[in-house]
Design an enzyme around this catalytic site. Structure first.
Site, PDB file in Angstrom:
ATOM      1  CD  GLU A   1      -3.012  -0.971   0.191  1.00  0.00           C
ATOM      2  OE1 GLU A   1      -3.359   0.182  -0.140  1.00  0.00           O
ATOM      3  OE2 GLU A   1      -3.488  -1.995  -0.320  1.00  0.00           O
TER       4      GLU A   1
ATOM      5  CB  SER B   1     -50.010 -35.840  29.114  1.00  0.00           C
ATOM      6  OG  SER B   1     -51.351 -35.976  28.691  1.00  0.00           O
TER       7      SER B   1
END
Length: 865
Positions: free
Chosen positions: A120, A558
């Site tokens: 860069e 149940s």
């Protein structure tokens, strides 16, 4: 005279003046000087105007600029790491920009730091923030028609843009960047600026900062990267979503070579060292294992955000300890997946995801093939195949599971603009490494009814599906398929699961598959410390993050009855062998005013039976008679003390489990029964520390005895009969003491199984999110019980079988099941637990003797608890 006088009177004519001399002709030098003065004047004015303009622009754009001093103390967002029971990091929370772990640039070797300079900004340590030569070169290049727009941003400028300004593309932003860059250079050292850059940069695949990128791509810390690996990462920042080595290893290699060349050219590395690296392949580490327990992790994240705020959780680098056991969580995840897929197959086949014209597929296939060739393969992984779900034009399309890019660069945006529609479609197709069990969508190219098979193109490979594996694929409104063309046709995009990976060029073996619509959940608790060791809130977190284990409330059916039976036992009016009549009866509910005729699941009635038998057979009529006798409030009180916190209906329907509860609270309430009445809050979150190690909160189980231990034990004893003789007999496969209860809500909209052993308590639920019926055959014993059992089978590997602890206050005597009296020496009997003082005292008569008496306690024979 007169004439003379006249002559003398006339005026005298003046002497004519000589003509003026013609002007001297200017020379060349004079003319040049003349124009030079003009140009100098214009230049001076222009210079003044330029200076004024620049000064004005500087003053104008300097307004409200952020101070570079903020970067001195700027804390980059850091990932919050979540540690599981085995000490491993099993979850991380972070911002959308991806995971980040900050490292000190001084701890990185020179070749790692210099890889970013080579990629860069090679003159980073020489310039003052702005590279004027580079800016001029870029400006000239940008004037060339057809050339790719080039920038000349230094590393400092990129830090300014990304951390002090915004990524918008405008002249005003660029001017502010030029103004701020020298200020940053004056405020921070070069190492500080470089450290901000490499920790802030995005590297693709949801990774920000070099440390997380190094761990993801190469399986090592940034300080341990090789020269070639560092060059790969240094080059990735330019276009992280296009040239990261996993997405496109070809472009990643090209970019790596450029970076290595720059490092050699600028003296960062010897040329002979670079030469050795140029032709080395990029070797990616084995893929990180998928995180287990995404629903569990999300529950932790929501809890933390509620207490500390989103910013602290996503950026503060918290350190969190949770109760999840990764091994058990993985077992739970797989158990729920298998169980829901089994239920889904019983629901039938919903059809292909969609269709695609052959001509269009022929255009897309070579583009996808190129995508596969360019993708980087991990160590220990097979070749890639394509998942063509995104190409389906019609039909049911599951959402994308892959994350979209979280950071997009200017270069990537420009590249996207140049792609054709087909290229964009091909690029968005997800790839998956080939392995057994892989589920992907493929393109049906051939359906052979006579050969009873079909072929499916996965681009990388072709799979063959035998008809024998699709007989389950009954389409809605139709019967079972009799030939392959009843299920699919050429041009369909269907989901397949790879059952066997064969060597090239043989066809892969596969079966037809689909993503279940039915949902489910599972919660597992260690009753000794109330740690929630596993939690599953649905089939697939990526497709549906809603946590059904904690956020949903469903009717337990149940599976609520043990709390009712426990309340009845605790009332002192019943024992486990008290008789209640199982018979039809119209009941007027005094709490609702409605007349109600409860029915048993099998629509049959068997007359008087003991409480043990009634719970074993899950008799609704007996449950309603019990709640009538003890009142709903008594049952609710018992359930509350066990750990049920959700609102419960104060009427007789509560006996059938009509109150809605979460899976987590159901599991913890069962844990209270397992622990002989000792209650504690379920623990998921154990400890939270800030980034500096300061403890913010820490939790230990706080047990209290909320139910009589003996009553809890008797309730467990009743549930053991459900497992040994009733609706949950499959549990006997565990070959150890276990207790539990199935539950099926009205119209089969919810199916449950909750139960426990001496080691683990678990609750499983199956149902549709929209409360659609599961089907008449999908009961608690068929849909969720296999999930529960699959988990328990694996979780108990290597654990010895243990009996439940018998608490004080319980007397176990051998009784005659026929009479309920003590079994004498001449009468075969079984052990039955009783609350101390309620056990029978009379002995059953020998066989052949008739006695009109029995010991069965009748309602009202004993006082309340």
């Amino acid at each position: 005279m007169n004439t003379a006088r006249e002559m003398s009177s006339q005026p005298q004519s003046p002497t004519p003046a000589p003509p003026p001399a013609p002007p001297a002709r200017s020379g060349l030098g004079a003319r040049l000087w003349h124009w030079t003065k003009r140009l100098l004047l214009v230049a001076a004015v222009g210079l003044v105007l330029l200076v004024l303009t620049v000064l004005g622009a500087y003053l104008y754009f300097s307004r409200d600029l952020p101070s570079p001093e903020a970067l001195r103390t700027y804390a980059l967002p850091q990932v919050t790491k979540v540690r599981c029971a085995d000490g491993s990091v099993c979850a991380e929370f972070f911002m959308p920009q991806g995971r980040r772990t900050v490292v000190d640039v001084k701890d990185l070797p020179p070749h790692v730091r210099n890889s970013f300079l080579g990629a860069e900004d090679a003159d980073f340590y020489k310039h003052e923030g702005l590279d004027f030569i580079g800016m001029t070169r870029a400006a000239v290049k940008n004037l060339i028609p057809g050339s790719r727009k080039s920038g000349a941003s230094t590393i400092t400028q990129q830090v300014v843009k990304n951390m002090l300004l915004s990524p918008e593309r405008s002249l005003s932003r660029k001017i502010r960047e030029w103004i701020l860059t020298p200020r940053v250079e004056q405020t921070l050292t070069k190492d500080q600026i470089l450290g901000l850059y490499i920790n802030q940069s995005y590297f693709g695949q949801g990774r920000s900062g070099i440390e997380e990128a190094a761990l993801y791509y190469f399986g090592k810390h940034a300080k341990d990267l090789s020269i070639g690996e560092a060059a790969v990462l240094g080059g990735t920042v330019q276009s992280p979503n296009r040239i990261n080595p996993e997405r496109n290893i070809v472009k990643a290699k090209q970019r790596q070579r450029y970076v290595l060349g720059q490092m050699a050219e600028h003296g960062f590395l010897p040329k002979d060292v670079v030469a050795k690296e140029l032709d080395k392949p990029i070797v990616l580490a084995p893929r990180p294992p998928p995180e287990v327990g995404p629903y569990y992790a999300e529950e932790i994240r929501r809890t933390l955000v509620a207490r500390y705020g989103e910013e602290a959780v996503l950026t503060g680098g918290l350190r969190v300890d949770i109760a999840m056991d990764p091994k058990l969580q993985g077992i739970a995840d797989e158990s729920v997946r298998k169980g829901l897929e089994a239920v889904d197959r019983r629901q039938g086949y919903r059809g292909a995801l969609g269709t695609l014209e052959p001509a269009r597929f022929d255009k897309l296939k070579p583009l996808i093939a190129t995508h596969i060739e360019e993708a980087g393969r991990r160590q220990k992984e097979g070749a890639y195949v394509a998942d063509l779900s995104s190409l389906a034009q019609t039909g049911e399309q599951p959402p994308k599971s892959a994350e979209e890019p979280v950071v997009t660069t200017t270069a990537e945006e420009e590249e996207d603009e140049k792609l054709s529609a087909e290229e964009k479609l091909a690029r968005d197709v997800q790839l998956a490494p080939l392995k057994e069990g892989l589920r992907v969508a493929g393109y049906v190219t051939q359906v052979d009814d006579s050969g009873k098979k079909a072929r499916v193109d996965l681009v990388g490979r072709t799979a063959e599906i035998p008809f024998s594996s699709v007989t389950w694929a009954r389409l809605k409104g139709k019967g079972a398929p009799t030939k392959m063309s009843d299920v699919m046709k050429a041009g369909d995009i269907v989901i397949v699961r790879i059952t066997r990976v064969t060597p090239v060029p043989a066809l892969l073996e596969a079966t037809l598959d689909q993503v279940p619509l039915v949902q489910g959940g599972l919660v597992v608790i260690n009753p000794s410390n109330r740690h929630v060791v596993a939690m599953v809130g649905g089939y697939d977190f990526k497709l549906s993050p809603f946590n059904r284990a904690t956020q949903a409330r469903r009717q337990p059916g149940s599976s609520f009855k043990p709390f009712l039976y426990g309340a009845a036992l605790g009332s002192g009016r019943y024992t486990t062998i008290s008789t209640v009549n199982d018979a039809p009866e119209a009941i007027r509910d005094p709490y609702t005013g409605k007349t109600w005729k409860p029915q048993n699941y099998d629509r049959t009635f068997e007359g008087p039976m003991t409480l043990r038998e009634a719970l074993t057979k899950s008799k609704n009529t007996v449950s309603v008679r019990l709640i009538e006798a003890i009142t709903p409030n008594t049952a609710i009180d018992f359930a509350r003390r066990a750990g049920i916190r959700s609102p419960l209906p104060e009427n007789l329907t509560l006996a059938l489990g009509t109150g809605e509860v979460s899976i987590l609270e159901a599991a913890n309430a069962y844990a209270t029964l397992q622990a002989n009445g000792r209650y504690a809050e379920p623990l998921l979150l154990l400890k939270v520390m800030d980034a500096q190690g300061k403890v913010l909160e820490e939790h230990q189980p706080a047990f209290e005895e909320t139910l009589p231990p003996a009553v809890a034990f008797l309730t467990t004893s009743l549930m053991r009969s459900v497992v040994e003789e009733g609706t949950a007999r499959a549990v006997t496969e565990l070959n150890r003491p276990a207790a539990g209860k199935t539950g099926t809500a009205s119209e089969n909209r919810d199916a449950w199984f909750s139960g426990f052993t001496a080691d683990w308590v678990a609750s499983a639920w199956v149902g549709f999110d929209d409360h659609s019926p599961l089907g008449s055959s999908e009961t608690g014993g068929r849909a969720p019980l296999p999930i529960w059992l699959e988990f328990m089978r694996a979780a108990h590997q290597g654990l010895p079988a243990r009996e439940f602890d018998v608490p004080p206050g319980v007397v176990q005597v051998r009784i005659d099941p026929a009479t309920g009296l003590l079994a004498g020496n001449s009468v075969p009997g079984r052990l039955e637990p009783f609350l101390e003082g309620t056990q029978p005292t009379a002995e059953a008569p020998p066989p052949g003797h008739v006695s009109p008496s029995d010991f069965f306690l009748q309602e009202g024979s004993r006082g309340g608890l």
